[in-house]
Design a protein around this motif. Structure first.
Motif, mmCIF file in Angstrom:
data_model
loop_
_atom_site.group_PDB
_atom_site.id
_atom_site.type_symbol
_atom_site.label_atom_id
_atom_site.label_comp_id
_atom_site.label_asym_id
_atom_site.label_seq_id
_atom_site.Cartn_x
_atom_site.Cartn_y
_atom_site.Cartn_z
ATOM 1 N N LEU A 88 24.879 2.525 19.354
ATOM 2 C CA LEU A 88 25.223 2.940 17.987
ATOM 3 C C LEU A 88 26.567 2.336 17.555
ATOM 4 O O LEU A 88 26.710 1.869 16.419
ATOM 5 C CB LEU A 88 25.271 4.465 17.895
ATOM 6 N N THR A 89 27.544 2.329 18.471
ATOM 7 C CA THR A 89 28.841 1.742 18.107
ATOM 8 C C THR A 89 28.694 0.242 17.858
ATOM 9 O O THR A 89 29.341 -0.311 16.966
ATOM 10 C CB THR A 89 29.927 1.962 19.191
ATOM 11 N N PHE A 90 27.845 -0.410 18.623
ATOM 12 C CA PHE A 90 27.635 -1.855 18.435
ATOM 13 C C PHE A 90 26.976 -2.125 17.086
ATOM 14 O O PHE A 90 27.378 -3.022 16.343
ATOM 15 C CB PHE A 90 26.787 -2.406 19.588
ATOM 16 N N ALA A 91 25.939 -1.320 16.765
ATOM 17 C CA ALA A 91 25.212 -1.530 15.512
ATOM 18 C C ALA A 91 26.092 -1.226 14.299
ATOM 19 O O ALA A 91 26.163 -2.022 13.345
ATOM 20 C CB ALA A 91 23.957 -0.658 15.481
ATOM 21 N N ILE A 92 26.788 -0.109 14.329
ATOM 22 C CA ILE A 92 27.623 0.256 13.167
ATOM 23 C C ILE A 92 28.817 -0.679 13.065
ATOM 24 O O ILE A 92 29.217 -1.082 11.964
ATOM 25 C CB ILE A 92 28.028 1.746 13.227
ATOM 26 N N GLY A 93 29.380 -1.089 14.204
ATOM 27 C CA GLY A 93 30.437 -2.101 14.174
ATOM 28 C C GLY A 93 29.936 -3.389 13.548
ATOM 29 O O GLY A 93 30.608 -3.989 12.700
ATOM 30 N N GLY A 94 28.747 -3.812 13.936
ATOM 31 C CA GLY A 94 28.173 -5.042 13.391
ATOM 32 C C GLY A 94 27.934 -4.951 11.893
ATOM 33 O O GLY A 94 28.096 -5.940 11.162
ATOM 34 N N ILE A 95 27.563 -3.776 11.430
ATOM 35 C CA ILE A 95 27.369 -3.565 9.981
ATOM 36 C C ILE A 95 28.718 -3.666 9.257
ATOM 37 O O ILE A 95 28.881 -4.425 8.305
ATOM 38 C CB ILE A 95 26.730 -2.184 9.719
ATOM 39 N N LYS A 96 29.692 -2.902 9.721
ATOM 40 C CA LYS A 96 30.993 -2.876 9.029
ATOM 41 C C LYS A 96 31.644 -4.251 9.047
ATOM 42 O O LYS A 96 32.188 -4.709 8.025
ATOM 43 C CB LYS A 96 31.924 -1.857 9.691
ATOM 44 N N ASN A 97 31.646 -4.888 10.215
ATOM 45 C CA ASN A 97 32.299 -6.200 10.326
ATOM 46 C C ASN A 97 31.669 -7.203 9.370
ATOM 47 O O ASN A 97 32.368 -7.956 8.685
ATOM 48 C CB ASN A 97 32.175 -6.724 11.760
ATOM 49 N N HIS A 98 30.351 -7.225 9.324
ATOM 50 C CA HIS A 98 29.695 -8.225 8.475
ATOM 51 C C HIS A 98 29.802 -7.880 6.995
ATOM 52 O O HIS A 98 29.867 -8.784 6.156
ATOM 53 C CB HIS A 98 28.239 -8.428 8.909
ATOM 54 N N GLU A 99 29.835 -6.604 6.652
ATOM 55 C CA GLU A 99 30.019 -6.266 5.235
ATOM 56 C C GLU A 99 31.396 -6.718 4.753
ATOM 57 O O GLU A 99 31.545 -7.228 3.631
ATOM 58 C CB GLU A 99 29.769 -4.770 4.994
ATOM 59 N N LEU A 100 32.418 -6.575 5.604
ATOM 60 C CA LEU A 100 33.742 -7.105 5.253
ATOM 61 C C LEU A 100 33.689 -8.619 5.113
ATOM 62 O O LEU A 100 34.178 -9.194 4.136
ATOM 63 C CB LEU A 100 34.760 -6.741 6.347
ATOM 64 N N TYR A 101 33.096 -9.245 6.105
ATOM 65 C CA TYR A 101 33.033 -10.718 6.143
ATOM 66 C C TYR A 101 32.347 -11.259 4.888
ATOM 67 O O TYR A 101 32.867 -12.143 4.212
ATOM 68 C CB TYR A 101 32.270 -11.117 7.404
ATOM 69 N N PHE A 102 31.175 -10.705 4.566
ATOM 70 C CA PHE A 102 30.439 -11.194 3.392
ATOM 71 C C PHE A 102 31.204 -10.929 2.096
ATOM 72 O O PHE A 102 31.210 -11.744 1.187
ATOM 73 C CB PHE A 102 29.070 -10.515 3.289
ATOM 74 N N GLU A 103 31.821 -9.760 2.022
ATOM 75 C CA GLU A 103 32.424 -9.378 0.745
ATOM 76 C C GLU A 103 33.653 -10.220 0.403
ATOM 77 O O GLU A 103 33.905 -10.518 -0.767
ATOM 78 C CB GLU A 103 32.775 -7.884 0.748
ATOM 79 N N HIS A 104 34.430 -10.610 1.413
ATOM 80 C CA HIS A 104 35.675 -11.320 1.080
ATOM 81 C C HIS A 104 35.561 -12.837 1.218
ATOM 82 O O HIS A 104 36.574 -13.528 1.130
ATOM 83 C CB HIS A 104 36.880 -10.760 1.821
ATOM 84 N N LEU A 105 34.355 -13.378 1.397
ATOM 85 C CA LEU A 105 34.158 -14.822 1.311
ATOM 86 C C LEU A 105 33.529 -15.159 -0.042
ATOM 87 O O LEU A 105 33.025 -14.278 -0.735
ATOM 88 C CB LEU A 105 33.269 -15.319 2.454
ATOM 89 N N GLY A 106 33.595 -16.453 -0.405
ATOM 90 C CA GLY A 106 33.053 -16.862 -1.695
ATOM 91 C C GLY A 106 34.143 -17.166 -2.701
ATOM 92 O O GLY A 106 33.870 -17.417 -3.875
ATOM 93 N N GLY A 107 35.389 -17.146 -2.260
ATOM 94 C CA GLY A 107 36.514 -17.468 -3.137
ATOM 95 C C GLY A 107 37.071 -18.852 -2.834
ATOM 96 O O GLY A 107 36.489 -19.622 -2.067
ATOM 97 N N GLY A 108 38.217 -19.138 -3.404
ATOM 98 C CA GLY A 108 38.790 -20.477 -3.301
ATOM 99 C C GLY A 108 39.846 -20.653 -2.230
ATOM 100 O O GLY A 108 40.465 -21.722 -2.140
ATOM 101 N N GLY A 109 40.081 -19.632 -1.399
ATOM 102 C CA GLY A 109 41.058 -19.763 -0.327
ATOM 103 C C GLY A 109 42.471 -19.955 -0.843
ATOM 104 O O GLY A 109 42.863 -19.349 -1.846
#
Ligand SMILES: [Fe+2]
Length: 205
Positions: free
Chosen positions: A73-94
């Motif tokens: 459960l910690t692995f799955a929820i960690g994987g969800i949170k980490n990737h939601e952060l990753y996806f949300e803050h990419l797509g900009g101009g750096g």
């Protein structure tokens, strides 16, 4: 007695279209992350359903089963949170951040460049993740290291940057050249999103 109220299911967030057109991070690489993310959501739902079925009255028999479920459960929820952060803050101009994020980096690392160098080195040293997080007890930002989806976040810290350095993040585009992938990650950060998080979570400056 069984555990109750654990099995409410969640659905994966949709991938924003900008993520399929990043600079230096291919569509195939983003889709690889997204497929794993969908898997973590499915696993999270499945594990919570299974926990509902664990009979705690026969606890001696279920400790090993419970341990496996709770670790997963910690692995799955960690994987969800980490990737939601990753996806949300990419797509900009750096580039360099402005606003509150710039102030925080300068206060806690000395400069934006020093923050970037430290996060890059942390990402090179990690097996899975490096995060910039505001630690509410320490009252400052740290670049924390992670080896897996569930190691080693600390309590009472709010992540603001999530750098995925699992092999699936860079191997398709850069083979073993992780450093170039990390540079591409910086080039695609959306600082408006990170500044919004600083504001939403009221990170002190
Ligand atoms: Fe990933």
């Amino acid at each position: 007695m069984a555990l109750v109220h654990q099995s409410e299911e969640i659905a994966p967030r949709e991938l924003k279209p900008a993520l399929l057109e990043l600079d230096g991070i291919s569509r195939a690489a983003v889709e690889a992350h997204y497929k794993l993310y969908q898997g973590y959501v499915a696993k999270r739902n499945e594990i919570l359903g299974a926990l509902d079925g664990v009979d705690l009255a026969s606890a001696n028999q279920v400790y090993s089963e419970l341990r496996a479920l709770k670790l997963d459960l910690t692995f799955a929820i960690g994987g969800i949170k980490n990737h939601e952060l990753y996806f949300e803050h990419l797509g900009g101009g750096g580039g360099d951040p402005g606003g509150a994020v710039k102030q925080l980096f300068e206060r806690d690392f000395g400069s934006v460049d020093a923050w970037r160098s430290d996060l890059k080195a942390t990402g090179m040293a990690a097996r899975g993740w490096a995060w910039t997080a505001y630690d509410w007890d320490e009252g400052r930002l740290f670049n924390y290291i992670g080896d897996a989806q569930n190691t080693f976040p600390v309590w009472n810290a709010t992540p603001l940057v999530a750098l995925d350095v699992y092999e699936h993040a860079y191997f398709l585009d850069y083979q073993t050249d992780r450093a170039s992938y990390i540079d591409a990650f910086f080039d695609n950060l959306d600082w408006d999103v990170v500044n919004d998080w600083v504001s939403r979570y009221q990170i002190p400056r």
